[in-house]
Motif scaffolding. Structure first.
Motif, PDB file in Angstrom:
ATOM      1  N   ILE A  33       0.794  -1.337   0.058  1.00 52.24           N
ATOM      2  CA  ILE A  33       0.033   0.019  -0.076  1.00 52.24           C
ATOM      3  C   ILE A  33       0.860   1.279  -0.092  1.00 52.24           C
ATOM      4  CG2 ILE A  33      -1.607   1.523   1.285  1.00 52.24           C
ATOM      5  CD1 ILE A  33      -2.868  -1.293   2.241  1.00 52.24           C
ATOM      6  N   LEU A  34       1.963   1.328   0.705  1.00 53.54           N
ATOM      7  CA  LEU A  34       2.986   2.361   0.884  1.00 53.54           C
ATOM      8  C   LEU A  34       3.607   2.686  -0.700  1.00 53.54           C
ATOM      9  CD1 LEU A  34       4.218   4.535   2.544  1.00 53.54           C
ATOM     10  CD2 LEU A  34       6.133   2.860   2.905  1.00 53.54           C
ATOM     11  N   ALA A  39       3.758   5.995  -5.531  1.00 54.11           N
ATOM     12  CA  ALA A  39       3.674   5.778  -6.896  1.00 54.11           C
ATOM     13  C   ALA A  39       2.787   6.946  -7.389  1.00 54.11           C
ATOM     14  CB  ALA A  39       3.457   4.509  -7.504  1.00 54.11           C
ATOM     15  N   ILE A  40       1.427   7.034  -6.892  1.00 53.54           N
ATOM     16  CA  ILE A  40       0.393   7.940  -7.232  1.00 53.54           C
ATOM     17  C   ILE A  40       0.839   9.273  -6.963  1.00 53.54           C
ATOM     18  CG2 ILE A  40      -1.887   8.717  -6.599  1.00 53.54           C
ATOM     19  CD1 ILE A  40      -2.693   5.623  -6.115  1.00 53.54           C
ATOM     20  N   GLU A  45       2.653  14.408  -9.268  1.00 51.45           N
ATOM     21  CA  GLU A  45       3.524  15.573  -9.063  1.00 51.45           C
ATOM     22  C   GLU A  45       4.212  15.559 -10.190  1.00 51.45           C
ATOM     23  OE1 GLU A  45       8.187  16.251  -7.067  1.00 51.45           O
ATOM     24  OE2 GLU A  45       6.596  15.100  -6.081  1.00 51.45           O
ATOM     25  N   ILE A  46       4.470  14.636 -11.102  1.00 50.38           N
ATOM     26  CA  ILE A  46       4.917  14.815 -12.447  1.00 50.38           C
ATOM     27  C   ILE A  46       4.048  15.238 -13.245  1.00 50.38           C
ATOM     28  CG2 ILE A  46       5.695  13.531 -14.444  1.00 50.38           C
ATOM     29  CD1 ILE A  46       7.319  11.401 -12.595  1.00 50.38           C
ATOM     30  N   ARG A  47       2.750  15.024 -13.320  1.00 50.89           N
ATOM     31  CA  ARG A  47       1.673  15.625 -14.103  1.00 50.89           C
ATOM     32  C   ARG A  47       1.583  17.142 -13.748  1.00 50.89           C
ATOM     33  NH1 ARG A  47      -3.880  13.258 -12.881  1.00 50.89           N
ATOM     34  NH2 ARG A  47      -3.685  15.098 -11.129  1.00 50.89           N
ATOM     35  N   ASN A  48       1.789  17.432 -12.423  1.00 48.63           N
ATOM     36  CA  ASN A  48       1.459  18.662 -12.278  1.00 48.63           C
ATOM     37  C   ASN A  48       2.773  19.751 -12.897  1.00 48.63           C
ATOM     38  OD1 ASN A  48      -0.808  18.462 -10.983  1.00 48.63           O
ATOM     39  ND2 ASN A  48      -0.215  18.458  -9.088  1.00 48.63           N
ATOM     40  N   ARG A  49       3.975  19.046 -13.025  1.00 51.14           N
ATOM     41  CA  ARG A  49       4.963  19.898 -13.749  1.00 51.14           C
ATOM     42  C   ARG A  49       5.010  20.036 -15.184  1.00 51.14           C
ATOM     43  NH1 ARG A  49      10.220  17.331 -10.332  1.00 51.14           N
ATOM     44  NH2 ARG A  49       9.497  18.069  -8.235  1.00 51.14           N
TER      45      ARG A  49
END
Length: 75
Positions: A33-34, A39-40, A45-49
């Motif tokens: 789960i961690l 990963a999510i 974070e990558i999508r927002n950049r």
């Protein structure tokens, strides 16, 4: 590897579930789960950049020329 589980962790493949096996399964579940949550978070974070996905700079400012029902426009 089988010897490590049997000797050190007291986990044996005998068909009977012991408390050590339950604890090991719970630890593995928490780790999975961690990893999924991290990963999510990394994907978000990558999508927002990425360019072109941000909101406009002035989206927080009030539109002066927007007409509202029942209210007068202020200039």
């Amino acid at each position: 590897m089988k010897e490590f589980f049997a000797v050190k962790l007291h986990i044996a493949n005998d068909g009977i579930i012991h408390i050590n096996e339950v604890i090991a399964a719970a630890i593995v579940l928490v780790l999975i789960i961690l990893v999924i949550v991290l990963a999510i978070d990394l994907i978000c974070e990558i999508r927002n950049r990425m360019p072109g996905r941000k909101k406009t700079i002035f989206s927080h400012r009030k539109n002066r020329y927007k007409s509202r029902i029942g209210k007068k426009n202020k200039f």
